[in-house]
Design an enzyme around this catalytic site. Sequence first.
Site, short mmCIF file in Angstrom:
data_model
loop_
_atom_site.label_atom_id
_atom_site.label_comp_id
_atom_site.label_asym_id
_atom_site.label_seq_id
_atom_site.Cartn_x
_atom_site.Cartn_y
_atom_site.Cartn_z
N ARG A 55 0.80 -1.23 0.00
CA ARG A 55 0.00 0.00 0.00
C ARG A 55 0.83 1.27 0.00
NH1 ARG A 55 -3.11 -3.07 3.40
NH2 ARG A 55 -1.32 -4.45 3.34
N THR A 56 1.95 1.28 0.70
CA THR A 56 2.70 2.54 0.80
C THR A 56 3.28 2.95 -0.56
OG1 THR A 56 3.21 2.03 3.09
CG2 THR A 56 4.54 3.74 2.06
N LYS A 83 23.47 -6.32 -7.29
CA LYS A 83 24.87 -6.51 -7.71
C LYS A 83 25.82 -5.86 -6.71
CE LYS A 83 23.66 -6.28 -12.62
NZ LYS A 83 23.73 -5.40 -13.79
N ARG A 105 12.01 3.67 1.24
CA ARG A 105 11.77 2.66 2.28
C ARG A 105 13.00 1.77 2.34
NH1 ARG A 105 6.57 -1.01 3.61
NH2 ARG A 105 5.99 1.01 4.46
N HIS A 133 7.89 6.00 10.40
CA HIS A 133 7.05 5.93 9.20
C HIS A 133 6.10 7.13 9.29
CE1 HIS A 133 4.83 4.45 5.89
NE2 HIS A 133 4.47 3.25 6.32
C1 NCD Z 1 3.54 -0.97 8.06
C2 NCD Z 1 5.01 -0.85 7.75
O1 NCD Z 1 5.47 -1.27 6.71
O2 NCD Z 1 5.66 -0.26 8.60
N1 NCD Z 1 2.70 -1.08 6.99
C3 NCD Z 1 2.40 0.02 6.24
O3 NCD Z 1 3.24 0.81 5.86
N2 NCD Z 1 1.10 0.23 5.98
C4 NCD Z 1 3.28 -1.91 9.15
C5 NCD Z 1 3.66 -3.34 9.01
O4 NCD Z 1 4.44 -3.74 8.15
O5 NCD Z 1 3.15 -4.13 9.82
#
Ligand code: NCD
Length: 305
Positions: A55-56, A83, A105, A133
């Site tokens: 989703r992110t 690599k 990320r 986050h």
């Molecule tokens: C979270 C994450 O990746 O930190 N999910 C998200 O971004 N919606 C939480 C998780 O992975 O449980």
Amino acid sequence: MKRDLLSAGELSRDEAVLILDTAEELAGLTERPIKKLPTLRGRTVVNLFFEDSTRTRISFEAAAKRLSADVLNFSAKGSSVSKGESLKDTALTLEAMGADGVVIRHSASGAPHRLATWVRGSVINAGDGAHEHPTQALLDAFTMRRHLGRLEGLRVTIVGDVLHSRVARSNVLLLSTLAAETTLVAPPTLLPVAVETWPCAVSYDLDSVLPKTDVVMMLRVQAERMNASYFPTVREYSRRYRLDAARMAQLPDDAIVMHPGPMNRGVEIAAEVADSARSTIVEQVANGVTVRMAVLYLLLGGAKA
Ligand code: NCD
């Protein structure tokens, strides 16, 4: 606004409220048949994902596209990272391609902060290890405010694997800035060291906290980050910390149930709770696009235009 969004903890109250209010203005757009604004036309946003995400990543992509930015998606799998290319060399490559914004990320806490010292564009932290986050905390605050009309004085209970959760830390920091009262509930083994220095209360007993809760946020048990056993069995964990229908019934009438996703249905949250009328889980996903549009707009849409 600062150039980057690296941590929810570094946002002032005014900056956080500006993001939420801007998102509120943009929300009308996502309900229109043509969901596009020309605001970031000619700008390039790079999505740099070294860790899995559904989703992110899609949310940032949708947000950037709705503002008419060009979006480049990079995932570590299938790139030169496999690599052995370093984060710094990857960053310099992006810089050479003229990225105005980089959404990153990474499994290492602090990676976005390092990246910000190497590139000229705005860096947005989309999750760094178990650290932060910030856009998740912003979309959660936005969802709470929409439902309950305010954040000040709101009693928010965050339950489960706090130890591995960047969502929990970012929420605690942002909610404290916005004057909500947060309580973390988890078994002692799933709480970070020095949690007593965080601006929140801590409890081990979910049942005693639920009747005094306006928002309950369930966290995923993050098996992939666990290298030891943090609780005896999943069954034992669920017996004490899963939100099921009986526990949900202890909440005040207008309380809402949140989860950042992805869920382990049946482990931290019962399916009937996740799918209930009190659940804002699907709405959180929709609000994520709106809030990320606001962040991109405020960071990239300004002076350089
Ligand atoms: C979270 C994450 O990746 O930190 N999910 C998200 O971004 N919606 C939480 C998780 O992975 O449980």
